[in-house]
Design a protein around this motif. Sequence first.
Motif, PDB file in Angstrom:
ATOM      1  N   THR A   4       0.793  -1.146  -0.138  1.00  0.00           N
ATOM      2  CA  THR A   4      -0.208   0.002  -0.064  1.00  0.00           C
ATOM      3  C   THR A   4       0.957   1.219  -0.090  1.00  0.00           C
ATOM      4  N   SER A   5       1.959   1.309   0.916  1.00  0.00           N
ATOM      5  CA  SER A   5       2.695   2.418   0.910  1.00  0.00           C
ATOM      6  C   SER A   5       3.562   2.437  -0.311  1.00  0.00           C
ATOM      7  N   SER A   6       4.035   1.457  -0.994  1.00  0.00           N
ATOM      8  CA  SER A   6       4.675   1.418  -2.268  1.00  0.00           C
ATOM      9  C   SER A   6       3.881   2.000  -3.460  1.00  0.00           C
ATOM     10  N   ALA A   7       2.313   1.795  -3.338  1.00  0.00           N
ATOM     11  CA  ALA A   7       1.795   2.046  -4.288  1.00  0.00           C
ATOM     12  C   ALA A   7       1.516   3.600  -4.473  1.00  0.00           C
ATOM     13  N   ARG A   8       1.954   4.430  -3.247  1.00  0.00           N
ATOM     14  CA  ARG A   8       1.840   5.793  -3.401  1.00  0.00           C
ATOM     15  C   ARG A   8       2.767   6.522  -3.785  1.00  0.00           C
ATOM     16  N   LEU A   9       3.596   5.730  -4.449  1.00  0.00           N
ATOM     17  CA  LEU A   9       5.053   6.215  -4.874  1.00  0.00           C
ATOM     18  C   LEU A   9       4.445   7.076  -6.075  1.00  0.00           C
ATOM     19  N   ARG A  10       5.095   8.380  -6.565  1.00  0.00           N
ATOM     20  CA  ARG A  10       4.837   8.925  -7.952  1.00  0.00           C
ATOM     21  C   ARG A  10       5.720   8.072  -8.992  1.00  0.00           C
ATOM     22  N   PRO A  11       5.397   8.285 -10.642  1.00  0.00           N
ATOM     23  CA  PRO A  11       6.225   7.345 -11.381  1.00  0.00           C
ATOM     24  C   PRO A  11       7.515   7.573 -11.000  1.00  0.00           C
ATOM     25  N   ASP A  12       8.182   9.086 -10.961  1.00  0.00           N
ATOM     26  CA  ASP A  12       9.648   9.247 -10.922  1.00  0.00           C
ATOM     27  C   ASP A  12      10.207   8.586  -9.620  1.00  0.00           C
ATOM     28  N   GLU A  13       9.584   8.573  -8.469  1.00  0.00           N
ATOM     29  CA  GLU A  13       9.851   7.807  -7.294  1.00  0.00           C
ATOM     30  C   GLU A  13      10.141   6.510  -7.703  1.00  0.00           C
ATOM     31  N   ARG A  14       9.072   5.855  -8.284  1.00  0.00           N
ATOM     32  CA  ARG A  14       9.147   4.386  -8.459  1.00  0.00           C
ATOM     33  C   ARG A  14      10.277   4.222  -9.465  1.00  0.00           C
ATOM     34  N   ARG A  15      10.400   4.983 -10.447  1.00  0.00           N
ATOM     35  CA  ARG A  15      11.658   4.375 -11.590  1.00  0.00           C
ATOM     36  C   ARG A  15      13.067   4.636 -10.553  1.00  0.00           C
ATOM     37  N   ALA A  16      13.056   5.602  -9.696  1.00  0.00           N
ATOM     38  CA  ALA A  16      14.439   5.855  -8.965  1.00  0.00           C
ATOM     39  C   ALA A  16      14.496   4.685  -8.342  1.00  0.00           C
ATOM     40  N   GLN A  17      13.248   4.246  -7.519  1.00  0.00           N
ATOM     41  CA  GLN A  17      13.604   3.078  -6.655  1.00  0.00           C
ATOM     42  C   GLN A  17      13.996   1.836  -7.417  1.00  0.00           C
ATOM     43  N   ILE A  18      13.587   1.610  -8.521  1.00  0.00           N
ATOM     44  CA  ILE A  18      13.988   0.597  -9.413  1.00  0.00           C
ATOM     45  C   ILE A  18      15.503   0.646  -9.785  1.00  0.00           C
ATOM     46  N   LEU A  19      15.598   1.735 -10.036  1.00  0.00           N
ATOM     47  CA  LEU A  19      17.289   2.034 -10.645  1.00  0.00           C
ATOM     48  C   LEU A  19      18.181   1.874  -9.539  1.00  0.00           C
ATOM     49  N   GLU A  20      17.902   2.275  -8.139  1.00  0.00           N
ATOM     50  CA  GLU A  20      18.584   1.844  -6.993  1.00  0.00           C
ATOM     51  C   GLU A  20      18.726   0.644  -6.841  1.00  0.00           C
ATOM     52  N   ALA A  21      17.563  -0.298  -7.062  1.00  0.00           N
ATOM     53  CA  ALA A  21      17.688  -1.544  -6.890  1.00  0.00           C
ATOM     54  C   ALA A  21      18.655  -2.321  -7.930  1.00  0.00           C
ATOM     55  N   ALA A  22      18.649  -1.683  -8.961  1.00  0.00           N
ATOM     56  CA  ALA A  22      19.640  -2.138 -10.331  1.00  0.00           C
ATOM     57  C   ALA A  22      21.136  -1.964  -9.622  1.00  0.00           C
ATOM     58  N   ARG A  23      21.210  -0.849  -9.073  1.00  0.00           N
ATOM     59  CA  ARG A  23      22.439  -0.525  -8.462  1.00  0.00           C
ATOM     60  C   ARG A  23      23.019  -1.438  -7.255  1.00  0.00           C
ATOM     61  N   ARG A  24      22.022  -1.688  -6.423  1.00  0.00           N
ATOM     62  CA  ARG A  24      22.367  -2.642  -5.261  1.00  0.00           C
ATOM     63  C   ARG A  24      22.573  -4.148  -5.957  1.00  0.00           C
ATOM     64  N   VAL A  25      22.139  -4.494  -7.084  1.00  0.00           N
ATOM     65  CA  VAL A  25      22.232  -5.711  -7.841  1.00  0.00           C
ATOM     66  C   VAL A  25      23.729  -5.726  -8.362  1.00  0.00           C
ATOM     67  N   LEU A  26      24.154  -4.495  -8.987  1.00  0.00           N
ATOM     68  CA  LEU A  26      25.386  -4.717  -9.672  1.00  0.00           C
ATOM     69  C   LEU A  26      26.489  -4.735  -8.425  1.00  0.00           C
ATOM     70  N   LEU A  27      26.215  -3.977  -7.362  1.00  0.00           N
ATOM     71  CA  LEU A  27      27.436  -3.933  -6.406  1.00  0.00           C
ATOM     72  C   LEU A  27      27.513  -5.056  -5.802  1.00  0.00           C
ATOM     73  N   ALA A  28      26.340  -5.927  -5.593  1.00  0.00           N
ATOM     74  CA  ALA A  28      26.506  -7.165  -4.827  1.00  0.00           C
ATOM     75  C   ALA A  28      27.183  -8.189  -5.694  1.00  0.00           C
ATOM     76  N   ASP A  29      27.228  -8.271  -7.143  1.00  0.00           N
ATOM     77  CA  ASP A  29      28.012  -9.121  -8.036  1.00  0.00           C
ATOM     78  C   ASP A  29      28.159  -8.366  -9.350  1.00  0.00           C
ATOM     79  N   PRO A  30      29.305  -7.720  -9.374  1.00  0.00           N
ATOM     80  CA  PRO A  30      29.565  -6.781 -10.588  1.00  0.00           C
ATOM     81  C   PRO A  30      29.700  -7.403 -11.964  1.00  0.00           C
ATOM     82  N   HIS A  31      29.986  -8.794 -11.777  1.00  0.00           N
ATOM     83  CA  HIS A  31      30.057  -9.544 -12.864  1.00  0.00           C
ATOM     84  C   HIS A  31      28.756 -10.273 -13.580  1.00  0.00           C
ATOM     85  N   ARG A  32      27.813 -10.202 -12.512  1.00  0.00           N
ATOM     86  CA  ARG A  32      26.772 -10.939 -12.850  1.00  0.00           C
ATOM     87  C   ARG A  32      25.717 -10.079 -13.956  1.00  0.00           C
TER      88      ARG A  32
END
Length: 204
Positions: A4-32
Amino acid sequence: MTQTSSARLRPDERRAQILEAARRVLLADPHRELTVELVAAEAKVSPALLFHYFGSKKKFQYAVIEEAAAEILLRTAPDQSLPPAEQLRSGIRAFVRAVLEAPQLYRATLLMSAAGDPDVRKLHSDLRGVFSTWVIGAVRETGVDVTPVVELACLGWQGYVEQTLLLWIEDATISAADLEHLIERSLDAILSTTHPDPDRPSGA
Protein backbone atom coordinates in the motif's frame (compact mmCIF):
# COMPACT_ATOMS: atom_id res chain seq x y z
CA MET A 1 1.19 -2.70 4.27
CA THR A 2 4.37 -2.40 2.26
CA GLN A 3 2.49 -2.73 -0.99
CA THR A 4 0.00 0.00 0.00
CA SER A 5 2.79 2.38 0.94
CA SER A 6 4.70 1.42 -2.20
CA ALA A 7 1.65 2.12 -4.36
CA ARG A 8 1.69 5.76 -3.29
CA LEU A 9 5.02 6.37 -4.98
CA ARG A 10 4.94 8.80 -7.88
CA PRO A 11 6.18 7.44 -11.24
CA ASP A 12 9.53 9.25 -10.92
CA GLU A 13 9.95 7.90 -7.38
CA ARG A 14 9.13 4.38 -8.54
CA ARG A 15 11.65 4.63 -11.36
CA ALA A 16 14.28 5.89 -8.94
CA GLN A 17 13.49 3.02 -6.58
CA ILE A 18 13.95 0.46 -9.36
CA LEU A 19 17.19 2.06 -10.57
CA GLU A 20 18.52 2.02 -7.02
CA ALA A 21 17.65 -1.69 -6.86
CA ALA A 22 19.61 -2.20 -10.07
CA ARG A 23 22.58 -0.48 -8.48
CA ARG A 24 22.40 -2.77 -5.46
CA VAL A 25 22.33 -5.83 -7.71
CA LEU A 26 25.40 -4.59 -9.58
CA LEU A 27 27.31 -3.83 -6.38
CA ALA A 28 26.47 -7.23 -4.92
CA ASP A 29 27.92 -9.06 -7.93
CA PRO A 30 29.49 -6.73 -10.54
CA HIS A 31 30.14 -9.56 -13.01
CA ARG A 32 26.59 -10.90 -13.01
CA GLU A 33 24.34 -10.16 -15.95
CA LEU A 34 21.78 -7.52 -14.99
CA THR A 35 18.35 -8.97 -15.78
CA VAL A 36 14.85 -7.59 -15.36
CA GLU A 37 13.97 -10.51 -13.07
CA LEU A 38 16.92 -9.87 -10.72
CA VAL A 39 16.18 -6.16 -10.41
CA ALA A 40 12.43 -6.68 -10.00
CA ALA A 41 13.07 -9.13 -7.17
CA GLU A 42 15.49 -6.71 -5.50
CA ALA A 43 13.00 -3.84 -5.85
CA LYS A 44 10.20 -6.09 -4.57
CA VAL A 45 8.05 -5.46 -7.63
CA SER A 46 6.88 -7.71 -10.43
CA PRO A 47 8.72 -7.74 -13.78
CA ALA A 48 5.44 -6.54 -15.31
CA LEU A 49 5.48 -3.45 -13.10
CA LEU A 50 9.10 -2.76 -14.08
CA PHE A 51 8.09 -2.90 -17.75
CA HIS A 52 5.16 -0.60 -16.95
CA TYR A 53 7.53 2.11 -15.71
CA PHE A 54 10.27 1.68 -18.32
CA GLY A 55 8.32 0.43 -21.34
CA SER A 56 10.70 -2.33 -22.44
CA LYS A 57 13.83 -4.22 -21.46
CA LYS A 58 15.84 -2.06 -23.86
CA LYS A 59 14.57 1.18 -22.32
CA PHE A 60 15.25 -0.18 -18.84
CA GLN A 61 18.83 -1.08 -19.83
CA TYR A 62 19.30 2.37 -21.32
CA ALA A 63 18.08 4.04 -18.10
CA VAL A 64 20.54 2.00 -16.03
CA ILE A 65 23.39 2.75 -18.45
CA GLU A 66 22.50 6.46 -18.49
CA GLU A 67 22.63 6.66 -14.70
CA ALA A 68 25.92 4.75 -14.57
CA ALA A 69 27.44 7.06 -17.20
CA ALA A 70 26.43 10.13 -15.21
CA GLU A 71 28.11 8.69 -12.12
CA ILE A 72 31.30 7.88 -14.01
CA LEU A 73 31.52 11.48 -15.24
CA LEU A 74 30.87 12.80 -11.74
CA ARG A 75 33.55 10.61 -10.20
CA THR A 76 36.18 11.41 -12.83
CA ALA A 77 35.70 15.18 -12.69
CA PRO A 78 39.06 16.89 -12.01
CA ASP A 79 39.94 17.49 -8.35
CA GLN A 80 41.09 21.10 -8.53
CA SER A 81 42.85 20.81 -5.17
CA LEU A 82 45.47 18.46 -6.68
CA PRO A 83 48.49 19.40 -8.81
CA PRO A 84 47.73 19.06 -12.56
CA ALA A 85 49.68 15.82 -13.06
CA GLU A 86 47.99 14.17 -10.07
CA GLN A 87 44.58 15.42 -11.25
CA LEU A 88 45.17 13.53 -14.46
CA ARG A 89 46.37 10.32 -12.79
CA SER A 90 43.64 10.30 -10.14
CA GLY A 91 40.94 10.97 -12.75
CA ILE A 92 42.09 8.02 -14.86
CA ARG A 93 42.20 5.75 -11.80
CA ALA A 94 38.71 6.91 -10.75
CA PHE A 95 37.38 6.14 -14.24
CA VAL A 96 38.77 2.60 -14.19
CA ARG A 97 37.44 1.96 -10.67
CA ALA A 98 33.98 3.23 -11.63
CA VAL A 99 33.91 0.93 -14.67
CA LEU A 100 35.02 -2.07 -12.62
CA GLU A 101 32.17 -1.54 -10.15
CA ALA A 102 29.77 -2.48 -12.96
CA PRO A 103 31.88 -4.14 -15.67
CA GLN A 104 29.01 -5.96 -17.37
CA LEU A 105 27.13 -2.68 -17.68
CA TYR A 106 30.14 -1.00 -19.30
CA ARG A 107 30.54 -4.00 -21.61
CA ALA A 108 26.87 -3.73 -22.60
CA THR A 109 27.34 -0.02 -23.34
CA LEU A 110 30.26 -0.63 -25.70
CA LEU A 111 28.62 -3.59 -27.44
CA MET A 112 25.21 -1.91 -27.83
CA SER A 113 26.92 1.22 -29.18
CA ALA A 114 28.98 -0.85 -31.65
CA ALA A 115 25.81 -2.69 -32.71
CA GLY A 116 24.28 0.63 -33.74
CA ASP A 117 21.71 1.25 -31.00
CA PRO A 118 21.11 4.99 -31.64
CA ASP A 119 20.31 5.97 -28.05
CA VAL A 120 23.25 4.11 -26.53
CA ARG A 121 25.55 5.25 -29.33
CA LYS A 122 24.70 8.89 -28.58
CA LEU A 123 25.14 8.33 -24.85
CA HIS A 124 28.48 6.63 -25.47
CA SER A 125 29.55 9.46 -27.80
CA ASP A 126 28.59 12.07 -25.20
CA LEU A 127 30.45 10.18 -22.48
CA ARG A 128 33.51 9.90 -24.70
CA GLY A 129 33.33 13.57 -25.60
CA VAL A 130 33.18 14.78 -22.02
CA PHE A 131 35.95 12.43 -20.90
CA SER A 132 38.26 13.25 -23.82
CA THR A 133 37.73 16.99 -23.29
CA TRP A 134 38.65 16.55 -19.63
CA VAL A 135 41.74 14.44 -20.43
CA ILE A 136 43.02 16.85 -23.08
CA GLY A 137 42.44 19.79 -20.74
CA ALA A 138 44.27 17.98 -17.93
CA VAL A 139 47.19 17.17 -20.26
CA ARG A 140 47.38 20.85 -21.20
CA GLU A 141 47.41 21.82 -17.51
CA THR A 142 50.50 19.65 -16.97
CA GLY A 143 52.38 21.93 -19.35
CA VAL A 144 52.12 19.87 -22.53
CA ASP A 145 51.59 21.82 -25.74
CA VAL A 146 48.37 20.30 -27.09
CA THR A 147 49.16 20.15 -30.79
CA PRO A 148 46.90 18.33 -33.26
CA VAL A 149 49.22 15.33 -32.88
CA VAL A 150 48.83 15.32 -29.08
CA GLU A 151 45.05 15.74 -29.35
CA LEU A 152 44.82 12.82 -31.80
CA ALA A 153 46.98 10.69 -29.48
CA CYS A 154 44.64 11.42 -26.54
CA LEU A 155 41.57 10.50 -28.59
CA GLY A 156 43.24 7.33 -29.81
CA TRP A 157 44.26 6.47 -26.25
CA GLN A 158 40.60 6.55 -25.24
CA GLY A 159 39.85 3.86 -27.81
CA TYR A 160 42.74 1.81 -26.42
CA VAL A 161 41.31 2.17 -22.90
CA GLU A 162 37.87 0.97 -23.99
CA GLN A 163 39.25 -2.07 -25.80
CA THR A 164 41.57 -2.94 -22.91
CA LEU A 165 38.73 -2.74 -20.40
CA LEU A 166 36.48 -4.82 -22.65
CA LEU A 167 39.13 -7.54 -23.02
CA TRP A 168 39.70 -7.59 -19.26
CA ILE A 169 35.97 -7.83 -18.52
CA GLU A 170 35.71 -10.82 -20.86
CA ASP A 171 38.85 -12.50 -19.48
CA ALA A 172 40.52 -11.00 -16.39
CA THR A 173 44.05 -12.29 -16.92
CA ILE A 174 45.59 -9.68 -14.59
CA SER A 175 44.48 -8.17 -11.29
CA ALA A 176 42.26 -5.09 -11.15
CA ALA A 177 45.15 -3.17 -9.54
CA ASP A 178 47.48 -4.12 -12.42
CA LEU A 179 44.81 -3.13 -14.92
CA GLU A 180 44.43 0.26 -13.26
CA HIS A 181 48.22 0.78 -13.34
CA LEU A 182 48.43 -0.29 -17.00
CA ILE A 183 45.78 2.16 -18.13
CA GLU A 184 47.15 5.02 -16.03
CA ARG A 185 50.67 4.58 -17.45
CA SER A 186 49.51 3.98 -21.02
CA LEU A 187 48.66 7.64 -21.58
CA ASP A 188 52.23 8.69 -20.77
CA ALA A 189 53.52 5.99 -23.11
CA ILE A 190 51.31 7.15 -25.98
CA LEU A 191 52.08 10.81 -25.39
CA SER A 192 55.81 10.01 -25.49
CA THR A 193 55.38 9.08 -29.16
CA THR A 194 54.29 12.66 -29.93
CA HIS A 195 57.66 14.13 -28.96
CA PRO A 196 59.72 15.42 -31.88
CA ASP A 197 62.19 12.84 -33.17
CA PRO A 198 65.58 14.53 -33.66
CA ASP A 199 66.61 11.84 -36.14
CA ARG A 200 63.50 12.25 -38.29
CA PRO A 201 64.03 14.35 -41.42
CA SER A 202 62.06 17.60 -41.45
CA GLY A 203 58.70 17.18 -43.19
CA ALA A 204 59.01 13.40 -43.28
